[in-house]
Scaffold this motif. Structure first.
Motif, PDB file in Angstrom:
ATOM      1  N   ARG A  27      -3.876 -16.555   3.525  1.00  0.00           N
ATOM      2  CA  ARG A  27      -3.258 -17.760   2.983  1.00  0.00           C
ATOM      3  C   ARG A  27      -4.208 -18.939   3.170  1.00  0.00           C
ATOM      4  O   ARG A  27      -4.294 -19.813   2.323  1.00  0.00           O
ATOM      5  N   PHE A  31      -5.546 -21.356   0.262  1.00  0.00           N
ATOM      6  CA  PHE A  31      -5.431 -22.815   0.232  1.00  0.00           C
ATOM      7  C   PHE A  31      -6.806 -23.488   0.135  1.00  0.00           C
ATOM      8  O   PHE A  31      -6.946 -24.507  -0.538  1.00  0.00           O
ATOM      9  N   TYR A  35      -7.785 -26.022  -2.709  1.00  0.00           N
ATOM     10  CA  TYR A  35      -8.252 -27.348  -2.285  1.00  0.00           C
ATOM     11  C   TYR A  35      -9.556 -27.690  -3.002  1.00  0.00           C
ATOM     12  O   TYR A  35      -9.716 -28.769  -3.573  1.00  0.00           O
ATOM     13  N   ARG A  57      -4.124 -37.107   0.077  1.00  0.00           N
ATOM     14  CA  ARG A  57      -3.893 -35.929   0.918  1.00  0.00           C
ATOM     15  C   ARG A  57      -2.405 -35.577   0.956  1.00  0.00           C
ATOM     16  O   ARG A  57      -2.025 -34.423   0.752  1.00  0.00           O
ATOM     17  N   HIS A  61      -0.809 -32.150  -0.479  1.00  0.00           N
ATOM     18  CA  HIS A  61      -0.158 -31.170   0.405  1.00  0.00           C
ATOM     19  C   HIS A  61       1.234 -30.804  -0.115  1.00  0.00           C
ATOM     20  O   HIS A  61       1.614 -29.638  -0.108  1.00  0.00           O
ATOM     21  N   ASP A  62       1.967 -31.810  -0.583  1.00  0.00           N
ATOM     22  CA  ASP A  62       3.299 -31.511  -1.135  1.00  0.00           C
ATOM     23  C   ASP A  62       3.185 -30.677  -2.408  1.00  0.00           C
ATOM     24  O   ASP A  62       3.999 -29.777  -2.633  1.00  0.00           O
ATOM     25  N   LEU A  64       0.862 -28.534  -3.013  1.00  0.00           N
ATOM     26  CA  LEU A  64       0.553 -27.166  -2.566  1.00  0.00           C
ATOM     27  C   LEU A  64       1.816 -26.432  -2.119  1.00  0.00           C
ATOM     28  O   LEU A  64       2.001 -25.248  -2.418  1.00  0.00           O
ATOM     29  N   VAL A  65       2.689 -27.157  -1.408  1.00  0.00           N
ATOM     30  CA  VAL A  65       3.945 -26.542  -0.953  1.00  0.00           C
ATOM     31  C   VAL A  65       4.791 -26.129  -2.167  1.00  0.00           C
ATOM     32  O   VAL A  65       5.299 -25.004  -2.233  1.00  0.00           O
ATOM     33  N   TYR A  68       3.182 -23.152  -3.786  1.00  0.00           N
ATOM     34  CA  TYR A  68       3.358 -21.946  -2.976  1.00  0.00           C
ATOM     35  C   TYR A  68       4.788 -21.409  -3.117  1.00  0.00           C
ATOM     36  O   TYR A  68       5.004 -20.207  -3.278  1.00  0.00           O
ATOM     37  N   GLU A  69       5.765 -22.322  -3.066  1.00  0.00           N
ATOM     38  CA  GLU A  69       7.161 -21.888  -3.185  1.00  0.00           C
ATOM     39  C   GLU A  69       7.412 -21.250  -4.540  1.00  0.00           C
ATOM     40  O   GLU A  69       8.206 -20.320  -4.664  1.00  0.00           O
ATOM     41  N   LEU A 113      10.708 -33.705  -0.822  1.00  0.00           N
ATOM     42  CA  LEU A 113      10.571 -32.497  -0.009  1.00  0.00           C
ATOM     43  C   LEU A 113      11.338 -32.696   1.283  1.00  0.00           C
ATOM     44  O   LEU A 113      11.084 -33.631   2.012  1.00  0.00           O
ATOM     45  N   GLY A 114      12.277 -31.812   1.506  1.00  0.00           N
ATOM     46  CA  GLY A 114      12.969 -31.767   2.789  1.00  0.00           C
ATOM     47  C   GLY A 114      13.623 -33.053   3.216  1.00  0.00           C
ATOM     48  O   GLY A 114      13.391 -33.527   4.305  1.00  0.00           O
ATOM     49  N   TYR A 145      12.007 -17.542   3.580  1.00  0.00           N
ATOM     50  CA  TYR A 145      11.113 -18.563   2.983  1.00  0.00           C
ATOM     51  C   TYR A 145       9.880 -17.921   2.353  1.00  0.00           C
ATOM     52  O   TYR A 145       9.592 -18.119   1.194  1.00  0.00           O
TER      53      TYR A 145
ATOM     54  N   HIS B  52      13.807 -25.268   5.753  1.00  0.00           N
ATOM     55  CA  HIS B  52      13.051 -26.419   6.271  1.00  0.00           C
ATOM     56  C   HIS B  52      12.004 -25.974   7.281  1.00  0.00           C
ATOM     57  O   HIS B  52      10.889 -26.480   7.302  1.00  0.00           O
ATOM     58  N   ARG B  55       9.081 -24.310   5.520  1.00  0.00           N
ATOM     59  CA  ARG B  55       8.270 -25.312   4.838  1.00  0.00           C
ATOM     60  C   ARG B  55       7.422 -26.117   5.823  1.00  0.00           C
ATOM     61  O   ARG B  55       6.259 -26.420   5.562  1.00  0.00           O
ATOM     62  N   LEU B  58       4.528 -24.037   6.900  1.00  0.00           N
ATOM     63  CA  LEU B  58       3.537 -23.973   5.825  1.00  0.00           C
ATOM     64  C   LEU B  58       2.715 -25.263   5.782  1.00  0.00           C
ATOM     65  O   LEU B  58       1.492 -25.238   5.633  1.00  0.00           O
ATOM     66  N   LYS B  59       3.404 -26.392   5.973  1.00  0.00           N
ATOM     67  CA  LYS B  59       2.689 -27.678   5.973  1.00  0.00           C
ATOM     68  C   LYS B  59       1.699 -27.758   7.122  1.00  0.00           C
ATOM     69  O   LYS B  59       0.619 -28.336   6.976  1.00  0.00           O
ATOM     70  N   GLU B  61       0.095 -25.229   8.340  1.00  0.00           N
ATOM     71  CA  GLU B  61      -1.052 -24.408   7.910  1.00  0.00           C
ATOM     72  C   GLU B  61      -1.939 -25.197   6.946  1.00  0.00           C
ATOM     73  O   GLU B  61      -3.158 -25.127   7.019  1.00  0.00           O
ATOM     74  N   ILE B  62      -1.305 -25.936   6.033  1.00  0.00           N
ATOM     75  CA  ILE B  62      -2.077 -26.727   5.068  1.00  0.00           C
ATOM     76  C   ILE B  62      -2.835 -27.846   5.790  1.00  0.00           C
ATOM     77  O   ILE B  62      -3.999 -28.115   5.485  1.00  0.00           O
ATOM     78  N   VAL B  65      -5.912 -26.445   7.252  1.00  0.00           N
ATOM     79  CA  VAL B  65      -6.936 -26.231   6.227  1.00  0.00           C
ATOM     80  C   VAL B  65      -7.633 -27.559   5.911  1.00  0.00           C
ATOM     81  O   VAL B  65      -8.854 -27.630   5.807  1.00  0.00           O
ATOM     82  N   HIS B  66      -6.846 -28.619   5.830  1.00  0.00           N
ATOM     83  CA  HIS B  66      -7.407 -29.947   5.561  1.00  0.00           C
ATOM     84  C   HIS B  66      -8.393 -30.339   6.666  1.00  0.00           C
ATOM     85  O   HIS B  66      -9.515 -30.776   6.388  1.00  0.00           O
ATOM     86  N   LEU B  69     -11.610 -28.438   6.297  1.00  0.00           N
ATOM     87  CA  LEU B  69     -12.442 -28.878   5.176  1.00  0.00           C
ATOM     88  C   LEU B  69     -13.105 -30.222   5.444  1.00  0.00           C
ATOM     89  O   LEU B  69     -14.183 -30.500   4.928  1.00  0.00           O
ATOM     90  N   PHE B  78     -18.446 -30.907   0.207  1.00  0.00           N
ATOM     91  CA  PHE B  78     -17.121 -31.128  -0.387  1.00  0.00           C
ATOM     92  C   PHE B  78     -16.482 -32.388   0.207  1.00  0.00           C
ATOM     93  O   PHE B  78     -16.025 -33.279  -0.507  1.00  0.00           O
TER      94      PHE B  78
END
Lengths: 192, 89
Positions: A27, A31, A35, A57, A61-62, A64-65, A68-69, A113-114, A145, B52, B55, B58-59, B61-62, B65-66, B69, B78
């Motif tokens: 994953r 990403f 990115y 950013r 990120h939102d 990407l969420v 992904y969903e 989101l959420g 999820y 929730h 999610r 997952l955030k 994890e993102i 990644v940020h 990078l 980059f």
């Protein structure tokens, strides 16, 4: 059917998904790829519109969420993932940050989101579940999820097979349900 | 009936995945048993919280990644390309 579709989609984007130990690493690669391919266009647009790096950013990120969903649900996938991501991020930025002439407060966002996460009691219950019920929450999020098939859940969490993973899933669900009930009754603002 | 069987039936009711016969029996039981009705409501809330939680993870994890990078040397070109867009802001 849903699972088969899910696996097909995941294989397409994340080779090696079958090995649960590789799941997060895959994953991550997925990403990073998105990115590198989509973020420059998003950043360029937001910069030109006068937005900041942090705003770019956050909306990316939102996006990407959301993307992904979509990949793990049974919804049809967009043809071009990069264009979809860039478009979603731009729309989110416009809705949240773009200054209008009338300076309308930006709380009229139709895609949030959420939103529940911002409710104080909801986040207190979440904090409790994250600590006391972490293992259960991970298993349940893996199933509901991430929509992983039970065979992968069994592998990832070390259950002997699908049947014991299923039993554990329902036991965890029951535990979470009872915890939420018990905690919610002590926090007045949980239910509307 | 063990409690996890009941949890499974509640799930089938919420997701609408029970066959017609079982669905009708469950609905009848729910009318007669307020405690069961109550469990259905809290189980719905549980799915919401699980969503929730998923999610949020997952955030995280993102975010990782940020971080990667924008801090690790192998991605420097980059990161510079992006930062240049926001220079003088």
């Amino acid at each position: 059917m849903r699972y088969i579709l899910h696996i097909v989609i995941k294989r397409q984007f994340m080779p090696g998904i079958n090995n649960p130990n590789n799941l997060i690493a895959n994953r991550e690669a997925f990403f990073i790829d998105l990115y590198k391919n989509a973020f420059p266009a998003v950043a360029k647009y937001i910069s030109r519109m006068g937005g900041s790096f942090d705003e770019a950013r956050d909306v990316f990120h939102d996006a990407l969420v959301i993307y992904y969903e979509k990949t793990v649900s049974a919804l049809p996938m967009p043809d071009n993932s990069i264009a979809y991501l860039v478009g979603t991020a731009k729309n989110l930025w416009i809705k949240r940050y773009r200054k209008t002439e009338k300076n309308i407060p930006l709380d009229n966002i139709d895609f949030t989101l959420g939103e529940d996460e911002n409710m104080p009691s909801s986040s207190r219950i979440m904090r409790f579940l994250e600590t006391a019920g972490k293992k259960c929450m991970e298993l349940l999020a893996g199933f509901y999820y991430e929509q992983l098939p039970l065979t992968e859940i069994a592998d990832r969490f070390g259950y002997s097979g699908v049947r014991s993973a299923t039993v554990q899933k329902y036991k965890c669900l029951e535990k979470v349900r009872e915890t939420i009930k018990e905690k919610a009754l002590t926090y007045d603002d949980f239910m509307e | 009936m063990t409690s996890w069987n009941e949890t499974e039936q509640i799930e089938a009711h919420i997701f609408g995945s029970a066959d017609t016969g079982n669905a009708l029996v469950f609905e009848a039981r729910m009318l007669l048993d307020p405690a069961l009705h109550d469990k259905v409501l809290w189980q719905r809330k549980a799915y919401e919280m699980i969503g929730h939680y998923g999610r949020k993870q997952l955030k995280l994890e993102i975010d990782a990644v940020h971080q990667q990078l924008f801090t690790q040397p192998e991605h420097i070109s980059f990161a510079q390309k992006i930062r240049l867009l926001f220079i003088n802001r």
